[in-house]
Design an enzyme around this catalytic site. Structure first.
Site, PDB file in Angstrom:
ATOM      1  CB  THR A 122     -35.299   2.191  28.059  1.00  0.00           C
ATOM      2  OG1 THR A 122     -33.969   2.243  28.581  1.00  0.00           O
ATOM      3  CG2 THR A 122     -35.675   0.749  27.757  1.00  0.00           C
ATOM      4  N   GLY A 171     -43.110   1.091  33.176  1.00  0.00           N
ATOM      5  CA  GLY A 171     -42.140   0.819  34.233  1.00  0.00           C
ATOM      6  C   GLY A 171     -42.733   1.148  35.593  1.00  0.00           C
ATOM      7  CG  ASP A 172     -41.407   3.379  37.880  1.00  0.00           C
ATOM      8  OD1 ASP A 172     -40.303   2.905  38.156  1.00  0.00           O
ATOM      9  OD2 ASP A 172     -41.567   4.455  37.285  1.00  0.00           O
ATOM     10  N   GLY A 201     -35.017   1.427  38.811  1.00  0.00           N
ATOM     11  CA  GLY A 201     -34.815   0.846  40.138  1.00  0.00           C
ATOM     12  C   GLY A 201     -36.017   0.051  40.561  1.00  0.00           C
ATOM     13  CG  HIS A 202     -36.703  -3.829  40.390  1.00  0.00           C
ATOM     14  ND1 HIS A 202     -37.696  -3.471  39.537  1.00  0.00           N
ATOM     15  CD2 HIS A 202     -35.966  -4.758  39.740  1.00  0.00           C
ATOM     16  CE1 HIS A 202     -37.561  -4.148  38.416  1.00  0.00           C
ATOM     17  NE2 HIS A 202     -36.515  -4.916  38.506  1.00  0.00           N
ATOM     18  CG  ASP A 242     -52.123  -1.191  48.704  1.00  0.00           C
ATOM     19  OD1 ASP A 242     -51.734  -1.778  47.684  1.00  0.00           O
ATOM     20  OD2 ASP A 242     -51.408  -0.376  49.340  1.00  0.00           O
ATOM     21  CB  THR A 249     -31.841   7.998  34.727  1.00  0.00           C
ATOM     22  OG1 THR A 249     -31.146   7.058  33.895  1.00  0.00           O
ATOM     23  CG2 THR A 249     -33.309   7.623  34.798  1.00  0.00           C
TER      24      THR A 249
END
Ligand code: GDP
Length: 426
Positions: free
Chosen positions: A238, A12-13, A40-41, A335, A128
């Site tokens: 999850t 994720g993330d 969350g995005h 980056d 969460t």
């Protein structure tokens, strides 16, 4: 044309929100097909920086219909608040539909999530506490509540009474808390029903028609392949499938409708919550990567928790891309590594003296040690680079090195959090 799934190759993330936001503008529909507000995005665009939890990433585009599909865990209050926040920050009212078959996260799902983590203490899963595991447990126990149930008082009371009978025993005798009266919940939930009534629709039928008309659909995955309950790092997944293969089930469309699967993977690793994480690093090295990572550091978009950090793991990512059925990969956050003289990459696992590049079963992950190869860093800021050939030679070599080992062509590279910071390979 057709259906593209954007899914995570890792824990994720991975930056799926940014890639979805970029592709959403050219889509007719953006669909969330699983999970709830537990992930969350982060999206940065002309309206500002947003952490989306329940809403699909197409909400910033007026031409997009955003769907919360049937297999999602819909928390009505969270949905209303998230939508309201967008409106109050100047985003034009987005077109949103919620499947009338979607099930609702109920207030007691959240309580049970909290109480169980509390009870487990140092054995906790790092939930969460959004009620997701109790929600999906109820769904498969067949005691959940669908959106359409919120409009029939007697039916709703019956459903809640059946569900709460054993739960009240647990509340009182396992957790030492007060029992819940189903009759008190009914008016609260019926109010929720009224609040979401304007959004409810037969979203499966709408998507079916849209596909017949040749419309473009994006399926937006939450979390990543390694959090899938079947193919991930059980018991730390999850509670709903994170795989592109599940997108058709979750949204109610044909499995063969999905023609492109973009697996998103970041140029290093991060992981929120408990569970095995073979390339994890610690101390100053981890802290520096965490601080420089993401947009403003690697901290959970939902919880604000510091993410665990590690080097790129070709073993886990090749597996993640395979179980996603990836047709292409997007490599994000390249980056971030611009400060390193040298960049370790994990190319195999050592388990009990042997070496493998096949991702092992969870029972063997704890014994796995990373075999690292070191690549030369590029020591420069690449956020303004827009074509692959303009990347420093070392950055190109880093991407090629990863691409060869994950067995999927890297079609997209992201070199910054904003919409403009991307380039396409080739
Ligand atoms: P998601 O859930 O997969 O969308 O991922 P998150 O939004 O939780 O985490 C990705 C983080 O990285 C967010 O803070 C993004 O704004 C940020 N991000 C995405 N792509 C890039 C990138 O190429 N470079 C940098 N520096 N940040 C990025």
């Amino acid at each position: 044309m057709g259906v593209t799934a954007i899914v995570g190759a890792n824990w994720g993330d991975e930056g799926k929100g940014k890639i979805t936001d970029y592709l959403a503008g050219r889509s007719d529909f953006v669909v969330r097909f699983q999970g709830g507000k537990n992930a969350g995005h982060t999206i940065i665009n002309d309206y500002g920086k947003f952490a989306l939890h329940l809403l699909p990433s197409g909400v910033f585009f007026q031409n997009v219909t955003n769907i919360l599909a049937t297999a999602m865990a819909v928390d009505v209050e969270a949905f209303l608040n998230e939508r309201q926040e967008l409106l109050s920050r100047g985003v034009p009212d987005p077109r949103i539909l919620i499947s009338e078959r979607a099930q609702m996260v109920l207030p007691y799902h959240i309580l049970f999530d909290e109480y169980e983590e509390e009870r487990l203490a140092d054995r906790k899963f790092g939930s969460t506490k959004s009620g997701i595991a109790p929600f999906y447990a109820d769904k498969y126990m067949k005691i959940g509540v669908q959106a359409a149930d919120l409009f029939d008082e007697q039916r709703l009371l019956g459903r809640l009474s059946t569900a709460l009978e054993p739960k009240n025993v647990l509340l009182e005798h396992l957790y030492g808390k007060s029992p819940i009266d189903p009759a008190e919940l009914v008016p609260v939930l019926m109010k929720h029903g009224e609040a979401i009534r304007p959004f409810l629709a037969d979203t499966g039928a709408i998507l079916h028609e849209a596909l017949k008309e040749g419309k473009t659909v994006l399926m937006e995955g939450q979390l990543g392949a390694l959090r899938d309950p079947d193919h991930g790092i059980y018991p730390y997944p999850t509670s709903s499938s994170t795989l592109a293969g599940f997108a058709s089930v979750g949204a109610g469309i044909a499995p063969h409708a999905i023609d492109t699967v973009i697996a998103v993977t970041k140029a290093y690793s991060s992981c929120v919550g408990a569970g095995p994480f073979v390339t994890e690093i610690f101390g100053d090295e981890a802290e520096e990567l965490r601080r420089r990572g993401g947009s403003g550091g690697e901290y959970g978009a939902t919880t604000g928790r510091p993410r665990r950090m590690g080097w790129f793991d070709t073993v886990a990512t090749r597996y993640g891309c395979r179980v996603q059925g990836a047709t292409e990969a997007a490599l994000t956050l390249l980056d971030v590594l611009g400060y390193r003289d040298e960049i370790p990459v994990c190319t195999a696992y050592e388990i009990d003296g042997g070496k493998t590049n096949e991702f092992p079963v969870p029972a063997r992950l704890d014994q796995s040690r990373p075999v690292l190869e070191t690549l030369k860093g590029w020591k420069s800021d690449i956020t303004a680079v827009r074509t692959f050939s303009d990347l420093p030679r070392e950055a190109q070599a880093y991407v090629r090195f990863i691409e060869e080992r994950i067995d999927v062509p890297v079609k997209w590279i992201s070199v910054g959090p904003g919409r403009e910071n991307k380039n396409r390979m080739g």
